[in-house]
Write an enzyme that holds these catalytic residues in place. Sequence first.
Site, mmCIF file in Angstrom:
data_model
loop_
_atom_site.group_PDB
_atom_site.id
_atom_site.type_symbol
_atom_site.label_atom_id
_atom_site.label_comp_id
_atom_site.label_asym_id
_atom_site.label_seq_id
_atom_site.Cartn_x
_atom_site.Cartn_y
_atom_site.Cartn_z
ATOM 1 C CG ASP A 193 72.479 -73.497 36.795
ATOM 2 O OD1 ASP A 193 72.915 -72.420 37.253
ATOM 3 O OD2 ASP A 193 71.661 -73.533 35.861
ATOM 4 C CB VAL B 28 79.844 -73.630 42.368
ATOM 5 C CG1 VAL B 28 79.809 -73.936 40.876
ATOM 6 C CG2 VAL B 28 81.265 -73.278 42.790
ATOM 7 C CB THR C 75 73.737 -67.288 33.249
ATOM 8 O OG1 THR C 75 74.094 -67.550 34.595
ATOM 9 C CG2 THR C 75 74.328 -68.414 32.403
HETATM 10 N N1 ASP Z 1 72.298 -69.894 36.982
HETATM 11 C C1 ASP Z 1 73.295 -68.954 37.414
HETATM 12 C C2 ASP Z 1 73.805 -69.338 38.763
HETATM 13 O O1 ASP Z 1 73.031 -69.832 39.567
HETATM 14 C C3 ASP Z 1 72.803 -67.578 37.538
HETATM 15 C C4 ASP Z 1 71.898 -67.148 36.484
HETATM 16 O O2 ASP Z 1 71.676 -67.779 35.478
HETATM 17 O O3 ASP Z 1 71.379 -66.060 36.658
HETATM 18 O O4 ASP Z 1 74.953 -69.091 39.051
#
Ligand code: ASP
Length: 326
Positions: free
Chosen positions: A224, A222, A193
């Site tokens: 966070d 979906v 992310t």
């Molecule tokens: N937090 C993000 C999600 O769950 C993925 C990530 O940060 O790697 O979509």
Amino acid sequence: MIQPVIAIHGGAGAMSRAAMSPEKEQEYLSALTRILAAGQAVLAAGGSALDAVTEAVRLLEDCPLFNAGHGAVFTSAGTHELDASIMDGATLRSGAIANVDCLRNPVLAARKVMEESKHVFFVGEGAEAFAREHGLEVVDPSYFSTEARREQLLRVQRETPDAAVLDHDGQALVARGQPAPADPLDADKKLGTVGAVAVDAQGNVAAATSTGGITNKQVGRVGDAPMIGAGCYASNRTCAVSTTGTGEMFIRMVAAYDVAAQMEYCGTPLAEAARRVVEDKLPTIGGKGGLIAVDAQGNVALPFNTEGMYRGYARVGEPPVASIYR
Ligand code: ASP
């Protein structure tokens, strides 16, 4: 007078155990440094924290090394579903979009939602229609695809068909005689992310987060990243936060807001509030990842509970600092 500062992240995860190439590591550090410098330049020119985080996340989305925008991971159906959010700490205005696959820069769409609509959160076709109406750049979904990400999906589907990404490890691949990923952080385990937080000379804070989600995620899932309070939060009374990690756990912990709430209700300093969420609270439900945060005084915290997190910060007038490991 506050010394403006910006912090960014490009995802957290486990270290790649094999074939770690110094060139690749340098590539990540250079990208982080370049993007930090761009955000820092906005702040140095007197720009707002909101403009600085927007620009940093837009650049992170355009960079194929990171899982957001170009270079986003694939769903189990081989498609892309992108999510993004933004929040202005001065006004508590916020905007978010989820499940889009044709907007080149999801963070710009989130910002349009914040500034041009009376709503906070648009998803899917409605989000895309809103962004088109507001003149944002539309691309073919194939724009987001990179060969590296497609190989990653196929590898995860072959090795752990039921898992959405996270329990795949480079060591296991090597043990099976398969090539290990050469990225500094294991691309298959990387909780990718991108995000940015900043405080400007006026003491206004802002946060933005953008993601392709997790490899092999179920269609419609979906995480966070686009959820205000979970993956993104900003308030001048406390701090700005952007998270990365196993999204489901960050949602259940309302992770980003928890940092701000501890500061507001208990007077906990930023670093301690952020550490508690990442080291004490998230692990109790198996949450892995990290966050970046700045408070309205210009303090910075970048805690993570994984082996590494692509991250950095840049204060106006000082050289940017980028790192990957502990
Ligand atoms: N937090 C993000 C999600 O769950 C993925 C990530 O940060 O790697 O979509």
